[in-house]
Every structure is written in structure tokens, then in C-alpha cells.
Design a protein around this motif. Structure first.
Motif, PDB file in Angstrom:
ATOM      1  N   SER A 154       6.425 -12.259  -5.188  1.00 54.53           N
ATOM      2  CA  SER A 154       7.205 -12.638  -6.359  1.00 54.53           C
ATOM      3  C   SER A 154       6.640 -12.015  -7.631  1.00 54.53           C
ATOM      4  CB  SER A 154       7.219 -14.163  -6.496  1.00 54.53           C
ATOM      5  OG  SER A 154       7.833 -14.568  -7.698  1.00 54.53           O
ATOM      6  N   ARG A 155       5.316 -12.052  -7.752  1.00 56.55           N
ATOM      7  CA  ARG A 155       4.666 -11.578  -8.987  1.00 56.55           C
ATOM      8  C   ARG A 155       4.712 -10.063  -9.115  1.00 56.55           C
ATOM      9  NH1 ARG A 155       3.162 -10.001 -12.966  1.00 56.55           N
ATOM     10  NH2 ARG A 155       1.481 -10.632 -14.372  1.00 56.55           N
ATOM     11  N   TYR A 156       4.566  -9.359  -7.991  1.00 57.55           N
ATOM     12  CA  TYR A 156       4.556  -7.894  -8.013  1.00 57.55           C
ATOM     13  C   TYR A 156       5.639  -7.343  -7.077  1.00 57.55           C
ATOM     14  CZ  TYR A 156      -0.001  -8.884 -10.070  1.00 57.55           C
ATOM     15  OH  TYR A 156      -1.011  -9.364 -10.864  1.00 57.55           O
ATOM     16  N   ALA A 157       6.855  -7.791  -7.319  1.00 54.92           N
ATOM     17  CA  ALA A 157       7.952  -7.451  -6.413  1.00 54.92           C
ATOM     18  C   ALA A 157       8.314  -5.976  -6.449  1.00 54.92           C
ATOM     19  CB  ALA A 157       9.177  -8.294  -6.754  1.00 54.92           C
ATOM     20  N   GLY A 158       8.087  -5.301  -7.574  1.00 55.04           N
ATOM     21  CA  GLY A 158       8.547  -3.937  -7.706  1.00 55.04           C
ATOM     22  C   GLY A 158       7.496  -2.872  -7.485  1.00 55.04           C
ATOM     23  N   GLN A 159       6.334  -3.251  -6.988  1.00 58.03           N
ATOM     24  CA  GLN A 159       5.294  -2.249  -6.768  1.00 58.03           C
ATOM     25  C   GLN A 159       4.636  -2.450  -5.405  1.00 58.03           C
ATOM     26  OE1 GLN A 159       3.089  -3.508 -10.317  1.00 58.03           O
ATOM     27  NE2 GLN A 159       1.345  -4.008  -8.998  1.00 58.03           N
ATOM     28  N   PRO A 160       4.302  -1.369  -4.717  1.00 60.94           N
ATOM     29  CA  PRO A 160       3.634  -1.493  -3.414  1.00 60.94           C
ATOM     30  C   PRO A 160       2.186  -1.927  -3.580  1.00 60.94           C
ATOM     31  CG  PRO A 160       3.804   0.815  -4.037  1.00 60.94           C
ATOM     32  CD  PRO A 160       4.546   0.040  -5.082  1.00 60.94           C
ATOM     33  N   TRP A 161       1.738  -2.819  -2.709  1.00 61.26           N
ATOM     34  CA  TRP A 161       0.354  -3.272  -2.792  1.00 61.26           C
ATOM     35  C   TRP A 161      -0.211  -3.569  -1.405  1.00 61.26           C
ATOM     36  CZ3 TRP A 161       0.548  -7.943  -0.479  1.00 61.26           C
ATOM     37  CH2 TRP A 161       1.643  -8.787  -0.717  1.00 61.26           C
ATOM     38  N   ILE A 162      -1.545  -3.542  -1.362  1.00 59.80           N
ATOM     39  CA  ILE A 162      -2.283  -3.923  -0.158  1.00 59.80           C
ATOM     40  C   ILE A 162      -3.347  -4.942  -0.557  1.00 59.80           C
ATOM     41  CG2 ILE A 162      -3.904  -3.171   1.637  1.00 59.80           C
ATOM     42  CD1 ILE A 162      -2.574  -0.432   1.587  1.00 59.80           C
ATOM     43  N   ILE A 163      -3.370  -6.057   0.123  1.00 56.61           N
ATOM     44  CA  ILE A 163      -4.474  -7.012  -0.019  1.00 56.61           C
ATOM     45  C   ILE A 163      -5.205  -7.012   1.315  1.00 56.61           C
ATOM     46  CG2 ILE A 163      -5.145  -9.384  -0.524  1.00 56.61           C
ATOM     47  CD1 ILE A 163      -2.549  -9.711  -2.058  1.00 56.61           C
ATOM     48  N   TYR A 164      -6.489  -6.660   1.272  1.00 60.59           N
ATOM     49  CA  TYR A 164      -7.217  -6.429   2.521  1.00 60.59           C
ATOM     50  C   TYR A 164      -8.392  -7.384   2.677  1.00 60.59           C
ATOM     51  CZ  TYR A 164      -8.326  -3.749   6.661  1.00 60.59           C
ATOM     52  OH  TYR A 164      -8.513  -3.374   7.968  1.00 60.59           O
ATOM     53  N   ASP A 165      -8.403  -8.106   3.797  1.00 57.61           N
ATOM     54  CA  ASP A 165      -9.467  -9.048   4.133  1.00 57.61           C
ATOM     55  C   ASP A 165     -10.591  -8.283   4.829  1.00 57.61           C
ATOM     56  OD1 ASP A 165     -11.133 -10.999   5.201  1.00 57.61           O
ATOM     57  OD2 ASP A 165      -9.485 -12.334   5.740  1.00 57.61           O
ATOM     58  N   THR A 166     -11.691  -8.047   4.119  1.00 60.27           N
ATOM     59  CA  THR A 166     -12.790  -7.263   4.680  1.00 60.27           C
ATOM     60  C   THR A 166     -13.615  -8.058   5.685  1.00 60.27           C
ATOM     61  OG1 THR A 166     -14.302  -7.881   2.874  1.00 60.27           O
ATOM     62  CG2 THR A 166     -12.960  -5.906   2.567  1.00 60.27           C
ATOM     63  N   VAL A 167     -13.482  -9.380   5.689  1.00 65.27           N
ATOM     64  CA  VAL A 167     -14.215 -10.208   6.657  1.00 65.27           C
ATOM     65  C   VAL A 167     -13.588 -10.066   8.038  1.00 65.27           C
ATOM     66  CG1 VAL A 167     -14.906 -12.555   7.286  1.00 65.27           C
ATOM     67  CG2 VAL A 167     -14.899 -11.851   4.869  1.00 65.27           C
ATOM     68  N   ARG A 168     -12.281 -10.071   8.091  1.00 63.35           N
ATOM     69  CA  ARG A 168     -11.554 -10.031   9.366  1.00 63.35           C
ATOM     70  C   ARG A 168     -10.986  -8.647   9.687  1.00 63.35           C
ATOM     71  NH1 ARG A 168     -11.348 -14.287   6.417  1.00 63.35           N
ATOM     72  NH2 ARG A 168     -11.901 -16.294   7.335  1.00 63.35           N
ATOM     73  N   LEU A 219      -2.581  -6.917   4.485  1.00 60.99           N
ATOM     74  CA  LEU A 219      -1.130  -6.969   4.376  1.00 60.99           C
ATOM     75  C   LEU A 219      -0.660  -5.900   3.398  1.00 60.99           C
ATOM     76  CD1 LEU A 219      -0.639 -10.842   4.189  1.00 60.99           C
ATOM     77  CD2 LEU A 219      -0.369  -9.357   6.188  1.00 60.99           C
ATOM     78  N   TYR A 220       0.308  -5.108   3.838  1.00 61.06           N
ATOM     79  CA  TYR A 220       0.870  -4.035   3.018  1.00 61.06           C
ATOM     80  C   TYR A 220       2.310  -4.381   2.660  1.00 61.06           C
ATOM     81  CZ  TYR A 220       3.095   0.444   1.905  1.00 61.06           C
ATOM     82  OH  TYR A 220       3.823   1.437   1.305  1.00 61.06           O
ATOM     83  N   TYR A 221       2.591  -4.373   1.351  1.00 60.37           N
ATOM     84  CA  TYR A 221       3.935  -4.652   0.853  1.00 60.37           C
ATOM     85  C   TYR A 221       4.521  -3.373   0.275  1.00 60.37           C
ATOM     86  CZ  TYR A 221       7.587  -6.589  -2.193  1.00 60.37           C
ATOM     87  OH  TYR A 221       8.779  -6.858  -2.817  1.00 60.37           O
TER      88      TYR A 221
END
Length: 255
Positions: A162-176, A180-182
Motif C-alpha cells: 500500500s505504501r509503495y504501490a508504484g515502485q518495485p521493492w525487495i525486503i530480504y530476511d537475511t536470517v532465513r 519478497l519481491y514486489y
């Protein structure tokens, strides 16, 4: 002792519940395929994960417990704590067997423990939302490495979609080692190599992987953070209370 072995998935756990009622065999222990087995076992069963059976169990739960309790149950699963499997099995069984369910029976130790773990997972997700810092990469993707205590990426996706609907992003869990790529339309799970993971755990990408403006804006942000700091009022204890130290390596202003 009765032991169930399963594939360590949530559908697998629900399949264990179905199997237990179907066979009238209730386990003293539920283990994944890779867990060490106890020395003395009277009966052991491998439970196959079957989607239809897991759906039937979940639909039955939906009739017995509220949406809030369902979300708590899922949050406890995401905690990945060693006690989770048997705790959830007992909680599900008690709700199935009790005529009205037990979700509000706070005199029950399992109910209290479910509530406690769910609150901790929810707090971890909220903290993660606060302290995510994106870095713009050379190919135009906004990238953020994180190291949450619990497996909460799925809980924070709605906020960032919702907050960054118009831009591609990746949030990456370095522990596991999963992320997730949007792509501005859908979210998909991704995984990097172990070689790349070493760099990601440092919290900062190499300059050649960043966009031309990223390093400049990070420098400006650090200077701003430094300029508003009142040295006489620095209180590290209070700072760590509101901004836990385990997030610091991902915050440009702290680096």
C-alpha cells in the motif's frame, strides 16, 4: 509414547490434526522429518500433507474460534519456536473438543502461551515496519535487508504494498535467506546465493550496486541526523529502548 512425523508445514500440522481424529491416535510428540527422534517410541506415524484434509480442519476451526484467534494461531506458527507444533496441536484440539471453544479461557496455560507468543510476533512485525530502510539499486529496485526475530515478512507485505504501490521493492530476511519481491503488481518469494547473503548480512550494498543518487542521499541523511543531535542529551539506554540495537546495522543514520 506416540510420535507423529510431518513435513514441518502449516498444512502438514492441520493434516496431523485430521489424522489424529481419523485414527483416534493422539500424539505425545510431533516432529519434523529432520528432528532427532526419542529413544523409546511405542507408536510412530508419518503423516502425509493433504490439502483437502487440512482445509477441512481449518474450516472447522473457523466455526469455533474468532478471526482474531485465527490470526493469533497463524502468528504463533510464524514464530518458529520449538514448542510451536505441540502447542498449536493442543490448542486446536481443545477448541475442537470444547462445545464453545476455549479461545477466551485465560485460565488455560496453552491459551495464555498462544496469546503471549502472538503478541511478541506482532511486536516484531510492527518494529520491522518502523525500521525498514530501502536502498535504491542501480536497476531501479528499492532493496531492504532485515533480520527479524520471527518469520514475519508475510505480515508486513500489506503495509508496503500500500505504501509503495508504484515502485518495485525487495525486503530480504537475511536470517532465513528468503525475501519478497514486489514488481508493482504481484509479490513473489525469492532467494539469493550464500555468496550474496554474506554481503546482505552486513546491511549495506556495494557502491557499484547502488543507483547514482543513493550514496548521495545516504550521506545527506547522515549529516541531517548528526546536525539535529544534541550531544548533551544523548541517552543510549533510551535510544536502545525505542530503537533496538539489532536493527542498527540496517539504519544508515546509525552506521
Amino acid at each position: 509414547m506416540i510420535v507423529f512425523t510431518y513435513d514441518n508445514t502449516f498444512d502438514g500440522l492441520l493434516s496431523c490434526v485430521f489424522f489424529a481424529y481419523e485414527q483416534r491416535k493422539f500424539p505425545d510428540l510431533i516432529l519434523s522429518e529432520f528432528d532427532q527422534k526419542p529413544l523409546f517410541i511405542d507408536e510412530q506415524y508419518y503423516v502425509d500433507t493433504e490439502k483437502e484434509k487440512s482445509k477441512r480442519v481449518w474450516k472447522g476451526l473457523e466455526k469455533k474460534i474468532s478471526k482474531f484467534a485465527q490470526n493469533m494461531l497463524l502468528s504463533v506458527w510464524l514464530s518458529e519456536l520449538p514448542e510451536t507444533t505441540m502447542l498449536l496441536f493442543r490448542y486446536i484440539r481443545k477448541n475442537i473438543d470444547h462445545p464453545q471453544g476455549i479461545e477466551m479461557n485465560f485460565g488455560d496455560d496453552d491459551v495464555l502461551r498462544i496469546k503471549d507468543i502472538a503478541q511478541k510476533v506482532g511486536t516484531d512485525a510492527r518494529k520491522l515496519i518502523q525500521f525498514v530502510r530501502f536502498q535504491e539499486t542501480a536497476d531501479g529496485i528499492w532493496f531492504a535487508p532485515v533480520s527479524p526475530r520471527y518469520n514475519v515478512l508475510s505480515l508486513i507485505v500489506p503495509h508496503f504494498k500500500s505504501r509503495y504501490a508504484g515502485q518495485p521493492w525487495i525486503i530480504y530476511d537475511t536470517v532465513r535467506n528468503t525475501g519478497l519481491y514486489y514488481d508493482t503488481h504481484t509479490v513473489q518469494e525469492i532467494t539469493f546465493s550464500q555468496k550474496d547473503l554474506v554481503e546482505l548480512k552486513s546491511g549495506k550494498l556495494d557502491n557499484e550496486k547502488l543507483s547514482d543518487e543513493e550514496a548521495f542521499f545516504q550521506k545527506m541523511w547522515k549529516e541531517y541526523f548528526q546536525s539535529i543531535t544534541i550531544k548533551e542529551r544523548i541517552n543510549l539506554k533510551l535510544q536502545r529502548q525505542h530503537m533496538p540495537k539489532r536493527y542498527w546495522k540496517y539504519l544508515p543514520e546509525i552506521q
